[in-house]
Motif scaffolding. Structure first.
Motif, short mmCIF file in Angstrom:
data_model
loop_
_atom_site.label_atom_id
_atom_site.label_comp_id
_atom_site.label_asym_id
_atom_site.label_seq_id
_atom_site.Cartn_x
_atom_site.Cartn_y
_atom_site.Cartn_z
N CYS A 102 -9.47 -4.98 12.78
CA CYS A 102 -8.46 -4.11 12.18
C CYS A 102 -8.99 -3.67 10.81
N PHE A 143 -7.44 -2.99 8.21
CA PHE A 143 -6.67 -3.54 7.11
C PHE A 143 -6.75 -5.07 7.07
N CYS A 144 -6.67 -5.73 8.25
CA CYS A 144 -6.57 -7.19 8.33
C CYS A 144 -7.90 -7.89 8.61
N HIS A 198 -2.19 -2.53 16.03
CA HIS A 198 -2.07 -3.91 15.58
C HIS A 198 -0.58 -4.26 15.50
N CYS A 201 -0.40 -5.72 10.97
CA CYS A 201 -0.02 -4.74 9.96
C CYS A 201 0.66 -3.49 10.54
ZN LIG Z 1 -3.98 -5.09 10.95
#
Ligand SMILES: [Zn+2]
Length: 81
Positions: free
Chosen positions: A6, A8-9, A57, A61
């Protein structure tokens, strides 16, 4: 187990994601033939090798992103930026 990156994560277990399908062809125009509409709506491509896919996701997120994944080896060949 597939680890999906991901943007972001970071890398997470595939159970946190929902598969959004392959990035498909553009929607036909209003003047397209019936065959073009049939192919767009009902013919699902099932290629081998690198495929561009959308993933959500859902248990993280909530971001949607695109990756390139090899459908033979399940290797993620290009990560989201
Ligand atoms: Zn994420």
């Amino acid at each position: 187990m597939l680890l999906i990156p991901c943007p972001f994560c970071g890398a997470r277990n595939e159970t946190e994601f929902v598969y959004g399908g392959p990035v498909g062809p553009d929607r036909p125009g209003t003047d397209a033939s019936d065959d073009a509409w049939r192919d767009y709506l009902f013919v699902v491509p099932n290629p081998t090798g690198p495929v561009q896919e959308r993933w959500w996701h859902a248990r993280g997120c909530g971001d949607w992103f695109t990756i390139w994944r090899n459908t033979v080896t399940h290797d993620i060949v290009e990560r989201p930026k």
